[in-house]
Design a protein around this motif. Structure first.
Motif: not given
Length: 236
Positions: A115-141
């Motif tokens: 509860e109250e914790i989130m780490i959002a990412t793009r799908h794994g095992n995918t090709a990415v380019k320099k500058g692509d957003k990979l993940a964001g994280m935060r706690v909800i409260p």
């Protein structure tokens, strides 16, 4: 939360945005919800007419959202990634190079199931380019119990949840099979597609050969391609 004198607010956490208005110049939140008041902030707040502030009462065992985001970032790993500044308790990761982005989904789900914790990412095992957003994280409260962060750290384990593996640039050789292609009875439309795909990953195609049909012919063409690319192979 509690109301205190602005002069006494150093080190306290603001409960809401504080908007500053300068005629014909500026109208926006000068201090955001969750901002920790510093000595330098006091004159600015007073100039905005804020003689008193509503602040959070930080109790033992609680962690501010900015500090919590830093702890979540530590679970993710940062090799070959760039982090953003911590803003409103959120940190984002972007790719510092082209490469393969990998996610340990099992452990990430275990963390996000809390509860109250989130780490959002793009799908794994995918090709990415320099500058692509990979993940964001935060706690909800705005503040979170220390025990919940410790539970997330236990669920994540010691290895990073995320990794970005830079491409190892290599040369490539293409062997196209099929007697109809070798004899020119049909146009080879597949090889250009493969070359373009390889180029996307920084790989140079240095030879294209047409083996025709038959195991012996294909094996001989692969062996020749390996010789041209400098790859030692044992063909069976």
């Amino acid at each position: 939360m509690k109301l205190i004198r602005t002069e006494d607010a150093v080190g306290h956490v603001l409960c809401h945005d504080m908007t500053q208005i300068i005629k014909d110049q500026y109208k926006d939140a000068r201090f955001r919800k969750g901002h920790i008041v510093t000595e330098d902030d006091i004159p600015v707040l007073l100039s905005m007419g804020k003689e008193n502030l509503y602040v959070w009462e930080m109790t033992p065992g609680m962690v501010h959202e900015n500090d919590a985001a830093e702890r979540l970032l530590a679970l993710c790993g940062q090799e070959n990634m760039l982090r953003s500044e911590t803003k409103e308790g959120k940190i984002e990761l972007t790719a510092a190079c082209d490469g393969l982005f990998r996610v340990d989904s099992r452990r990430l789900v275990a963390v996000n199931s809390l509860e109250e914790i989130m780490i959002a990412t793009r799908h794994g095992n995918t090709a990415v380019k320099k500058g692509d957003k990979l993940a964001g994280m935060r706690v909800i409260p705005l503040i979170i119990e220390k025990e919940k962060l410790q539970a997330a750290e236990n669920a994540a384990g010691t290895a990073p949840l995320l990794e970005l593996l830079p491409y190892v640039k290599k040369t490539a050789a293409i062997v196209a099979t099929g007697s109809e292609v070798k004899k020119g009875l049909i146009q080879d439309t597949f090889t250009p597609v493969v070359k373009d795909k390889l180029a996307t990953y920084g790989m140079e195609t240095i030879s294209v050969s047409y083996s025709g049909d038959g195991v012996e012919n294909v094996a001989a063409a692969v062996a020749e391609a390996a010789r041209k690319t400098g790859v030692a192979r044992t063909l069976s």
